[in-house]
Scaffold this motif. Structure first.
Motif: not given
Length: 795
Positions: A286-295
């Protein structure tokens, strides 16, 4: 000066409405997703953090070692906790907890409760569960006393004072007095209960809690003294076990090793079971997904800003020629980005609050009900400012570095360096998109596999009715079964002590090994009747199943599964037939071996299981029903139930639904990943749409000339699409190993899992190509269909 910067920034935002809309929308969606995931991750990591002494509380867990296996249990036997407290001065207090179900009766009302705890009176000394009425010292000191939560007290007694009130348990045979009232247990507790019964009640009802060192079933927690070293204490525990039951362990060839787990590790990182369990792998994903979306949102901004650099170049030249410094221009462009980001921040906070209820529903728990009461707004503002700076710093530096002499002569053009950056960012976007698409496909493929896998038993059309509370079940079970079989629509009925997917007993057992020695172990146990194996369609590999024609089957016989055979060193099922056993005072021989069936979650490998006939322990009845007669069967069985358990509450469920409930958390995880993956794909598409729109505008005259020279719409579409197809191909090569690694880590939580097929990554790449082509086509078709006369007309 700042006011002037903000005024100019606002004018530029209004002037470029389409690109400003895309940027604000992208940043809003990106930050909203990030904020929701941030709150979810923060909540998951907060489990058990509300306890005042959380850093000094440890769970005692046990490794049970025999010559053939190692069992890593989360439980202990009843005497271990109190004796550790007595032997080690660094232990301030200990508490034993047993989580269970109960039927509660108050007058004519009956309540099935599945959140009941039995605990020592020291519970409130160790944990910070807040007592409203009663005292920590006395609330659970006496037998047949209980502490209720506020919600449970209101359910039972309405607005009346619950203190001193009573209720009945165990079919009305036991009366419990309310001696305490507590706040509801917080959502972020790994110990879920709505009432606590005193442990002294178990002792008064005949349970041996002082000498049964080999009878496991208690959760045990210790409170250490301030400054005490848990690692040093753990090193002393082998000697402690040796001094208390060393001879017993040696005689049984079964050794117990105790370990201490920090309270904060129990929910999230422990590999052992817990009543409520999280997944650190899911948190990472989930943390990686959040970073991905923000990026993706940041990349959208950078791509559009650098692509539009030629439009701003003349503006930069004029400002520099009248004396503007490079630092001033950089600050001005950053102001524009920060203004956009702050607009998006305000919208994101409002949207996050609006989406909290459905997000809580999707997550299966209330992570928050008001975003403004979570103490996260400051963090969200920090994220918004960081996003604004991250998105704006590169475009600002690029734009402010232009030479006024060059751009004012009209000799400026986009550099290869800027083009390479934009292409690199597009590749990165599609890497993220492909990883998310592949991840969603693998998650759902695994969950589908769990639902469709052969479990080794028949679970369809199996209705389960709990017959707990029948007096003298040993004498009545056969009559009850015969009456149920006479109900129209029933084709089979069998009693047992447990059903697949639910709790089963474990028993201290001695079973003969291949070398003739008796091996002691704590082993799982089902008590079943003669029809259980047949009705659940469990395959017998060697020997035979129980038979009512064999009188000794109910007193001297046992069935075992394949896991028992292998754990005791036998190479073939036939070799264990006729071997001796001694289990809970019952001695006899093994008459059959059944094929392994998944009586627990598919996250766990099938563990050893023994089966015996013991009517006194029968509770659930499994009834095979015809789908068209299900309602009639339920009504008929209820009438039978009420005759035999008039004081009970009729409950039923279907085995397939009940077994699949074990994967609800995984399905929620899949739904969350899917939801955020769709949003990430939408963001990537939105950024690509903005970029393509600008590229098409830049190449409008080129398209017009090509049309005049005979180019078709398809030729132009292919021209503008080819570059993006190449970029997606590169992204696929990068995304495949990354997606495989991330999903491999997630799949490791399952004992039975899929082999990730190669076509998943190819399919993810194809989906990305379709998305890109659809996005490119929308703008390209519009430009290609335009009259070339308009395209070639000069200003």
């Amino acid at each position: 000066m700042i006011k002037n910067y903000l005024k100019i920034a606002w004018r530029n935002i209004r002037k470029q409405k389409f690109y400003s809309f895309i940027n604000i929308l992208g940043l809003t969606i990106g930050m909203t997703c990030c904020f929701l995931i941030f709150m979810y991750v923060r909540f998951e990591l907060s489990y058990d953090s509300f306890h005042k002494n959380k850093d000094r509380i440890y769970r005692v867990v046990t490794d049970v070692k025999t010559p053939t296996e190692l069992i890593e249990a989360d439980i202990t036997s009843a005497p271990m906790g109190p004796n550790i407290k007595a032997d080690f001065p660094e232990v301030v207090s200990s508490v034993r907890i047993n989580l269970q179900n109960a039927l509660v009766t108050i007058g004519s009302n009956k309540y099935d409760e599945d959140r009941v705890a039995m605990a020592d009176s020291t519970l409130f000394d160790i944990f910070s569960f807040q007592l409203i009425r009663g005292t920590a010292k006395n609330a659970l000191a006496e037998p047949f006393t209980a502490v209720l939560t506020e919600s449970k007290a209101k359910k039972y007694f309405g607005s009346a004072d619950p203190m001193g009130k009573t209720f009945q348990m165990d079919g009305g045979k036991v009366t419990i007095k309310v001696t305490g009232l507590m706040k509801d247990v917080p959502e972020n507790s790994h110990l879920p209960f709505d009432m606590v019964i005193s442990m002294a009640t178990a002792e008064r009802m005949g349970q041996n809690l002082t000498e049964s060192w080999g009878n496991f079933g208690m959760l045990t927690y210790l409170l250490l003294a301030p400054g005490a070293d848990a690692a040093k204490l753990e090193k002393k525990l082998p000697a402690f076990m040796e001094s208390h039951i060393g001879s017993t362990m040696k005689r049984n060839n079964m050794y117990y090793t105790l370990h201490l787990e920090r309270l904060k590790d129990v929910y999230m990182t422990s590999k052992r079971p817990a009543a409520v369990k999280g997944s650190i792998t899911n948190i990472y994903i989930f943390s990686i997904v959040a970073v991905f979306i923000l990026l993706i949102a940041v990349i959208n901004f950078v791509n559009l800003a650098t692509a539009r650099a030629t439009e701003r170049a003349r503006e930069v030249g004029v400002r520099k020629s009248v004396g503007a410094y490079e630092s001033q221009l950089t600050f001005q462009f950053l102001c524009e980005t920060l203004l956009l980001s702050l607009f998006a921040f305000v919208l994101s906070v409002a949207l996050s609050q609006l989406l909290l209820p459905p997000f809580n529903l999707l997550a299966g728990k209330e992570i928050a009900y008001n975003i403004f009461l979570t103490g996260t707004i400051g963090w969200f503002l920090f994220i918004a400012i960081a996003v604004g700076l991250l998105a704006g710093i590169y475009p600002a530096l690029v734009l402010s570095s232009y030479k006024p002499v060059v751009v004012l002569k009209g000799a400026f053009s986009s550099s290869n360096k800027g083009l390479f950056l934009r292409r690199g960012l597009v590749v990165f976007q599609f890497v993220i998109t492909i990883v998310l698409i592949a991840g969603v496909m693998i998650v759902y493929y695994q969950l589908l596999y769990l639902q469709s896998r052969d479990l080794g038993f028949k679970k369809d059309q199996q209705l389960v009715v709990e017959f707990g509370g029948v007096d003298n079940m040993k004498e009545k079970w056969f009559d009850i079964r015969q009456q149920v079989l006479n109900v129209q629509g029933v084709s089979g009925a069998t009693f047992s002590s447990a059903i697949p997917g639910r709790f089963q007993n474990s028993a201290y057992s001695n079973i003969e090994m291949k070398n003739g020695e008796m091996q002691a172990s704590n082993i799982n146990l089902y008590f079943i009747d003669y029809d259980f194996i047949k009705q659940y369609e469990i395959k017998v590999l060697a020997g035979r199943a129980f038979s009512p024609q064999m009188a000794t089957d109910s007193t001297q016989a046992m069935l075992v599964n394949e896991a028992v055979v292998s754990s005791l060193g036998y190479s073939k099922p036939e070799e264990i037939i006729g071997k001796k056993f001694d289990q809970w005072g019952r001695k006899g021989t093994i008459i059959g071996v059944i094929k392994n069936f998944n009586y627990r979650s598919l996250k766990e490998a099938v563990s050893p299981l023994t089966l015996r006939i013991e009517p006194e322990a029968f509770v659930p009845m499994t009834i095979t029903v015809s789908p068209k007669d299900a309602k009639k069967v339920i009504a008929g069985v209820e009438a039978i139930y009420n005759r035999y358990v008039p004081e009970g509450r009729f409950n039923y469920f279907f085995v397939d639904d009940d077994f699949d409930r074990q994967y609800r958390g995984d399905f929620r995880f899949g739904q969350l990943v899917l939801t955020f993956a769709i949003l990430a794909i939408f963001l990537a598409t939105l950024g690509l749409l903005g970029l393509i729109s600008y590229i098409v505008i830049q190449r409008t005259k080129e398209i017009g000339i090509r049309k005049v020279l005979g180019a078709s719409v398809n030729n132009i579409l292919l021209l503008l699409s080819t570059d993006f197809i190449k970029l997606i191909a590169i992204a696929l090569l990068v995304a495949t190993p990354l997606a495989w690694y991330l999903m491999y880590q997630w799949l490791k939580d399952f004992a039975y899992r899929i082999d990730v097929p190669w076509w998943v990554f190819l399919a993810a790449g194809c989906v990305a190509v379709v998305i890109a082509l659809a996005t490119v086509s929308i703008q390209t078709m519009k430009a290609a269909m335009t009259n070339p006369v308009k395209s070639l007309r000069t200003e």
